[in-house]
Design an enzyme around this catalytic site. Structure first.
Site, mmCIF file in Angstrom:
data_model
loop_
_atom_site.group_PDB
_atom_site.id
_atom_site.type_symbol
_atom_site.label_atom_id
_atom_site.label_comp_id
_atom_site.label_asym_id
_atom_site.label_seq_id
_atom_site.Cartn_x
_atom_site.Cartn_y
_atom_site.Cartn_z
ATOM 1 N N LYS A 127 -2.115 -2.907 7.461
ATOM 2 C CA LYS A 127 -3.530 -2.785 7.777
ATOM 3 C C LYS A 127 -3.938 -3.907 8.724
ATOM 4 O O LYS A 127 -3.618 -5.064 8.515
ATOM 5 C CB LYS A 127 -4.356 -2.858 6.489
ATOM 6 C CG LYS A 127 -5.812 -2.456 6.666
ATOM 7 C CD LYS A 127 -6.506 -2.362 5.322
ATOM 8 C CE LYS A 127 -7.942 -1.909 5.487
ATOM 9 N NZ LYS A 127 -8.641 -1.780 4.177
ATOM 10 N N TYR B 228 -9.902 -9.964 -7.583
ATOM 11 C CA TYR B 228 -9.004 -9.826 -8.726
ATOM 12 C C TYR B 228 -9.211 -10.917 -9.769
ATOM 13 O O TYR B 228 -8.781 -10.765 -10.905
ATOM 14 C CB TYR B 228 -7.549 -9.823 -8.246
ATOM 15 C CG TYR B 228 -7.248 -8.659 -7.337
ATOM 16 C CD1 TYR B 228 -7.224 -7.358 -7.824
ATOM 17 C CD2 TYR B 228 -7.019 -8.843 -5.971
ATOM 18 C CE1 TYR B 228 -6.975 -6.282 -6.990
ATOM 19 C CE2 TYR B 228 -6.763 -7.768 -5.136
ATOM 20 C CZ TYR B 228 -6.759 -6.495 -5.650
ATOM 21 O OH TYR B 228 -6.525 -5.436 -4.823
ATOM 22 N N HIS C 129 -2.990 3.196 -5.596
ATOM 23 C CA HIS C 129 -3.582 1.900 -5.279
ATOM 24 C C HIS C 129 -3.841 1.077 -6.539
ATOM 25 O O HIS C 129 -3.918 -0.146 -6.475
ATOM 26 C CB HIS C 129 -4.880 2.093 -4.501
ATOM 27 C CG HIS C 129 -5.127 1.034 -3.478
ATOM 28 N ND1 HIS C 129 -4.304 0.833 -2.380
ATOM 29 C CD2 HIS C 129 -6.093 0.074 -3.393
ATOM 30 C CE1 HIS C 129 -4.763 -0.180 -1.662
ATOM 31 N NE2 HIS C 129 -5.837 -0.658 -2.251
ATOM 32 N N ARG D 297 -1.144 -1.391 -7.008
ATOM 33 C CA ARG D 297 -1.312 -2.570 -6.145
ATOM 34 C C ARG D 297 -2.328 -3.531 -6.763
ATOM 35 O O ARG D 297 -2.115 -4.748 -6.776
ATOM 36 C CB ARG D 297 -1.750 -2.113 -4.756
ATOM 37 C CG ARG D 297 -2.118 -3.220 -3.780
ATOM 38 C CD ARG D 297 -2.397 -2.600 -2.415
ATOM 39 N NE ARG D 297 -3.216 -3.439 -1.557
ATOM 40 C CZ ARG D 297 -2.739 -4.342 -0.697
ATOM 41 N NH1 ARG D 297 -1.440 -4.537 -0.618
ATOM 42 N NH2 ARG D 297 -3.553 -5.033 0.069
ATOM 43 N N ARG E 40 0.847 -1.187 0.000
ATOM 44 C CA ARG E 40 0.000 0.000 0.000
ATOM 45 C C ARG E 40 0.887 1.242 0.000
ATOM 46 O O ARG E 40 2.059 1.194 0.369
ATOM 47 C CB ARG E 40 -0.922 0.008 1.219
ATOM 48 C CG ARG E 40 -1.868 -1.187 1.285
ATOM 49 C CD ARG E 40 -2.679 -1.178 2.572
ATOM 50 N NE ARG E 40 -3.615 -2.285 2.634
ATOM 51 C CZ ARG E 40 -3.338 -3.488 3.122
ATOM 52 N NH1 ARG E 40 -2.122 -3.726 3.621
ATOM 53 N NH2 ARG E 40 -4.239 -4.450 3.144
ATOM 54 N N HIS F 208 -4.100 -9.488 2.945
ATOM 55 C CA HIS F 208 -5.549 -9.586 3.122
ATOM 56 C C HIS F 208 -5.876 -10.573 4.233
ATOM 57 O O HIS F 208 -5.304 -11.660 4.296
ATOM 58 C CB HIS F 208 -6.223 -10.052 1.829
ATOM 59 C CG HIS F 208 -6.275 -9.002 0.772
ATOM 60 N ND1 HIS F 208 -6.498 -9.291 -0.553
ATOM 61 C CD2 HIS F 208 -6.129 -7.638 0.838
ATOM 62 C CE1 HIS F 208 -6.496 -8.161 -1.261
ATOM 63 N NE2 HIS F 208 -6.273 -7.161 -0.429
#
Length: 324
Positions: free
Chosen positions: A165, A306, A271, A274, A140, A297
């Site tokens: 995150k 994706y 982003h 990414r 990120r 994630h």
């Protein structure tokens, strides 16, 4: 005038608690902004004189009349919960009456490999290296900007992402093409740090309680930012003059200019690189669980988005026209 005089004192206390709890400056600006809007929306009444009903009404208005996104509404909710729980010591009941903003089903914008190459060809210097890291590692934006020297392992060919995150650490690859540019960048950062030390500065900001646990770490070369800012500035949290990390606004402007020069008409942000990283790995046959770990994630369902943007047409299905 009484209500107008109260608000600054309240916001000062909010800032103080946020800084004690080591929240980032971005979060501080966002939370203070939402709390100010909440107070103004209720006739400058003090939040102690309000409660769940006013919070529910404010959040519902954001969704119904303001048309804000779910993420924006959740940020406003987090700010108000922080205000009541952490600043005022009031526990609000569960907010069942809030009208939730609808989360639209959107697939992320993704650049093709050729488009990425065209964009990067229009960039140079530190913006080029930052953009290349975003695409080459899947990190990120703030993870790249806050990267510390000690977390780049040239021998193992990997980068450690600290406090990503959800507060998690993870590893991602170090692209071979970026080894030498990164070595040069770290050498530059080390020289800047030595110069700061010679002038009586050189203590970088440390997250959470690390500054107390390791009082000398802030001046060590390994803890310095890989991408330090060009000049020192005063930290608004404690007034200390120190060197912050590279300004994300500079990268954003450089990326937009590169897209324009490359003839890219898609809406592109940091982003997007990414998103492109994840999509291109899956296109190459990489296991989705590995991609999930590289992206950080929590749930593989987040990574599965994706699979819907792979370069195989609508819904990744071959058109019957192309089978004739």
């Amino acid at each position: 005038m009484v209500g107008a005089a109260r608000a600054p004192r309240l916001l000062d206390e909010v800032r103080r608690v946020l800084r004690v709890k080591r929240y980032s400056m971005r979060t501080e600006h966002a939370y203070v902004g939402w709390i100010r809007r909440f107070v103004l929306a209720n006739g400058k009444r003090h939040p102690r004189d309000m409660g769940a009903a006013e919070v529910e009404a404010f959040l519902s208005t954001l969704a119904v009349q303001g048309g804000v996104s779910p993420n924006t509404q959740n940020q406003a909710l987090s700010a108000l919960l922080f205000l009541y729980r952490q600043v005022l010591g009031v526990e609000l009941p569960w907010l069942d009456g809030v009208v939730r903003a609808k989360r639209p089903q959107r697939v992320p914008t993704v650049l093709s490999r050729e488009e990425v190459a065209r964009v990067l060809a229009q960039m140079d210097g530190r913006p080029w290296l930052l953009a290349s890291l975003l695409y080459g590692t899947g990190m990120r934006l703030m993870e790249v900007l806050r990267l510390r020297v000690k977390d780049v392992d040239f021998d193992r060919g990997e980068i450690t992402v600290r406090d990503g995150k959800g507060g998690k650490d993870r590893h991602t690859m170090l692209p071979r093409k970026l080894v030498e540019p990164l070595r040069r960048e770290i050498e530059r950062a080390t020289q800047m740090h030595a110069h700061d030390l010679a002038e009586g500065f050189g203590a970088v900001w440390l997250p959470h309680a690390l500054a107390r646990k390791y009082p000398g770490a802030a001046r060590e070369p390994g803890w310095q930012y890989v991408f330090p800012s060009a000049r020192r500035s005063r930290d608004p949290r404690d007034g200390t003059e120190r060197r912050h990390h590279f300004d994300d606004a500079i990268l954003s402007r450089s990326l937009k200019r590169a897209c324009r020069q490359a003839g890219i008409l898609k809406p592109v942000s940091a982003h997007t690189l990414r998103h492109s990283f994840a999509t291109h790995l899956l296109e190459a046959g990489q296991d989705i669980r590995t991609v999930q770990e590289l992206l950080g994630h929590k749930d593989v369902a987040t990574t599965q988005i994706y699979t819907h943007v792979l370069n195989r047409g609508g819904l990744a299905v071959v058109s019957p026209l192309d089978r004739q």
